[in-house]
Design a protein around this motif. Structure first.
Motif, PDB file in Angstrom:
ATOM      1  N   PRO A  25       0.819  -1.213   0.000  1.00  0.00           N
ATOM      2  CA  PRO A  25       0.000   0.000   0.000  1.00  0.00           C
ATOM      3  C   PRO A  25       0.856   1.268   0.000  1.00  0.00           C
ATOM      4  O   PRO A  25       1.941   1.300   0.572  1.00  0.00           O
ATOM      5  N   VAL A  26       0.365   2.283  -0.667  1.00  0.00           N
ATOM      6  CA  VAL A  26       1.045   3.568  -0.746  1.00  0.00           C
ATOM      7  C   VAL A  26       0.779   4.343   0.553  1.00  0.00           C
ATOM      8  O   VAL A  26      -0.259   4.168   1.198  1.00  0.00           O
ATOM      9  N   GLY A  53      -9.020   1.656 -10.335  1.00  0.00           N
ATOM     10  CA  GLY A  53      -9.863   0.882 -11.251  1.00  0.00           C
ATOM     11  C   GLY A  53      -9.203  -0.434 -11.647  1.00  0.00           C
ATOM     12  O   GLY A  53      -9.849  -1.489 -11.657  1.00  0.00           O
ATOM     13  N   SER A  54      -7.911  -0.377 -11.937  1.00  0.00           N
ATOM     14  CA  SER A  54      -7.179  -1.606 -12.301  1.00  0.00           C
ATOM     15  C   SER A  54      -7.118  -2.574 -11.133  1.00  0.00           C
ATOM     16  O   SER A  54      -7.281  -3.786 -11.302  1.00  0.00           O
ATOM     17  N   LEU A  55      -6.885  -2.052  -9.930  1.00  0.00           N
ATOM     18  CA  LEU A  55      -6.805  -2.907  -8.747  1.00  0.00           C
ATOM     19  C   LEU A  55      -8.163  -3.534  -8.428  1.00  0.00           C
ATOM     20  O   LEU A  55      -8.241  -4.691  -8.012  1.00  0.00           O
ATOM     21  N   ARG A  56      -9.233  -2.786  -8.638  1.00  0.00           N
ATOM     22  CA  ARG A  56     -10.570  -3.345  -8.405  1.00  0.00           C
ATOM     23  C   ARG A  56     -10.856  -4.471  -9.391  1.00  0.00           C
ATOM     24  O   ARG A  56     -11.452  -5.487  -9.037  1.00  0.00           O
ATOM     25  N   LYS A  86      -4.468 -13.196   0.484  1.00  0.00           N
ATOM     26  CA  LYS A  86      -3.883 -11.982   1.038  1.00  0.00           C
ATOM     27  C   LYS A  86      -4.661 -10.718   0.674  1.00  0.00           C
ATOM     28  O   LYS A  86      -4.560  -9.717   1.369  1.00  0.00           O
ATOM     29  N   GLY A  87      -5.409 -10.722  -0.413  1.00  0.00           N
ATOM     30  CA  GLY A  87      -6.220  -9.561  -0.787  1.00  0.00           C
ATOM     31  C   GLY A  87      -5.403  -8.305  -1.025  1.00  0.00           C
ATOM     32  O   GLY A  87      -5.805  -7.215  -0.627  1.00  0.00           O
ATOM     33  N   GLU A  92      -4.406  -2.322  -1.436  1.00  0.00           N
ATOM     34  CA  GLU A  92      -3.737  -1.261  -2.177  1.00  0.00           C
ATOM     35  C   GLU A  92      -4.735  -0.236  -2.702  1.00  0.00           C
ATOM     36  O   GLU A  92      -4.467   0.973  -2.698  1.00  0.00           O
ATOM     37  N   ALA A  93      -5.900  -0.695  -3.153  1.00  0.00           N
ATOM     38  CA  ALA A  93      -6.935   0.234  -3.640  1.00  0.00           C
ATOM     39  C   ALA A  93      -7.429   1.129  -2.505  1.00  0.00           C
ATOM     40  O   ALA A  93      -7.605   2.338  -2.704  1.00  0.00           O
ATOM     41  N   ARG A  94      -7.645   0.555  -1.319  1.00  0.00           N
ATOM     42  CA  ARG A  94      -8.077   1.369  -0.172  1.00  0.00           C
ATOM     43  C   ARG A  94      -7.019   2.409   0.195  1.00  0.00           C
ATOM     44  O   ARG A  94      -7.345   3.559   0.513  1.00  0.00           O
ATOM     45  N   ALA A  95      -5.755   2.038   0.149  1.00  0.00           N
ATOM     46  CA  ALA A  95      -4.680   2.981   0.463  1.00  0.00           C
ATOM     47  C   ALA A  95      -4.653   4.123  -0.558  1.00  0.00           C
ATOM     48  O   ALA A  95      -4.469   5.290  -0.184  1.00  0.00           O
ATOM     49  N   LEU A  96      -4.858   3.798  -1.833  1.00  0.00           N
ATOM     50  CA  LEU A  96      -4.880   4.842  -2.865  1.00  0.00           C
ATOM     51  C   LEU A  96      -6.094   5.748  -2.706  1.00  0.00           C
ATOM     52  O   LEU A  96      -6.008   6.960  -2.952  1.00  0.00           O
ATOM     53  N   GLN A  97      -7.232   5.191  -2.291  1.00  0.00           N
ATOM     54  CA  GLN A  97      -8.414   6.026  -2.043  1.00  0.00           C
ATOM     55  C   GLN A  97      -8.132   7.011  -0.909  1.00  0.00           C
ATOM     56  O   GLN A  97      -8.489   8.191  -1.004  1.00  0.00           O
ATOM     57  N   ASN A  98      -7.488   6.523   0.152  1.00  0.00           N
ATOM     58  CA  ASN A  98      -7.144   7.404   1.275  1.00  0.00           C
ATOM     59  C   ASN A  98      -6.145   8.473   0.835  1.00  0.00           C
ATOM     60  O   ASN A  98      -6.236   9.628   1.236  1.00  0.00           O
TER      61      ASN A  98
END
Length: 124
Positions: A25-26, A53-56, A86-87, A92-98
């Motif tokens: 995660p970023v 979008g790609s991660l989703r 591991k999901g 990673e998508a949640r971290a990018l949203q934050n």
């Protein structure tokens, strides 16, 4: 028979560590974020949104593959070793949203135009 069971359980424990890639995660806030120009902020927000979008899509593909492997694993033990537990994509998508939310806050605090408004999902 007892040795086969012990061997199978040991192999399952060893191979379960291989169940998918580790999330990367970023960081939400990064040094220099406040120094970015309005154009740089918009570019990073856009890039992050495309990556989300790609991660989703990756996460959806993994869910489908996990379902197939889970069903097949009920009959054969081997497919269970290929389940991505591991999901990483979702995390990673949640971290990018934050991160995007943080960048949007900085963007709007700088009075950049046009203002970016984040729509909240309906809570009905």
């Amino acid at each position: 028979m007892k040795n086969v069971t012990i061997l199978a359980c040991t192999a399952a424990m060893i191979l379960s560590a291989c169940a998918g890639r580790d999330p990367n995660p970023v960081q939400v806030l990064q040094p220099g974020d406040r120094n970015l120009s309005c154009a740089d902020l918009r570019t990073e927000i856009t890039t992050n949104t495309q990556t989300i979008g790609s991660l989703r899509a990756e996460s959806g593909d993994k869910a489908a593959k996990n379902a197939v492997a889970g069903v097949a694993g009920a009959f054969l033990l081997v497919p269970w070793f290929f389940i991505d537990a591991k999901g990483a994509a979702g995390e990673e998508a949640r971290a990018l949203q934050n991160r995007n939310q943080s960048l949007i806050n900085i963007y709007n605090q700088k009075n950049c135009t046009p203002e970016i408004v984040v729509q909240k999902p309906d809570q009905t």
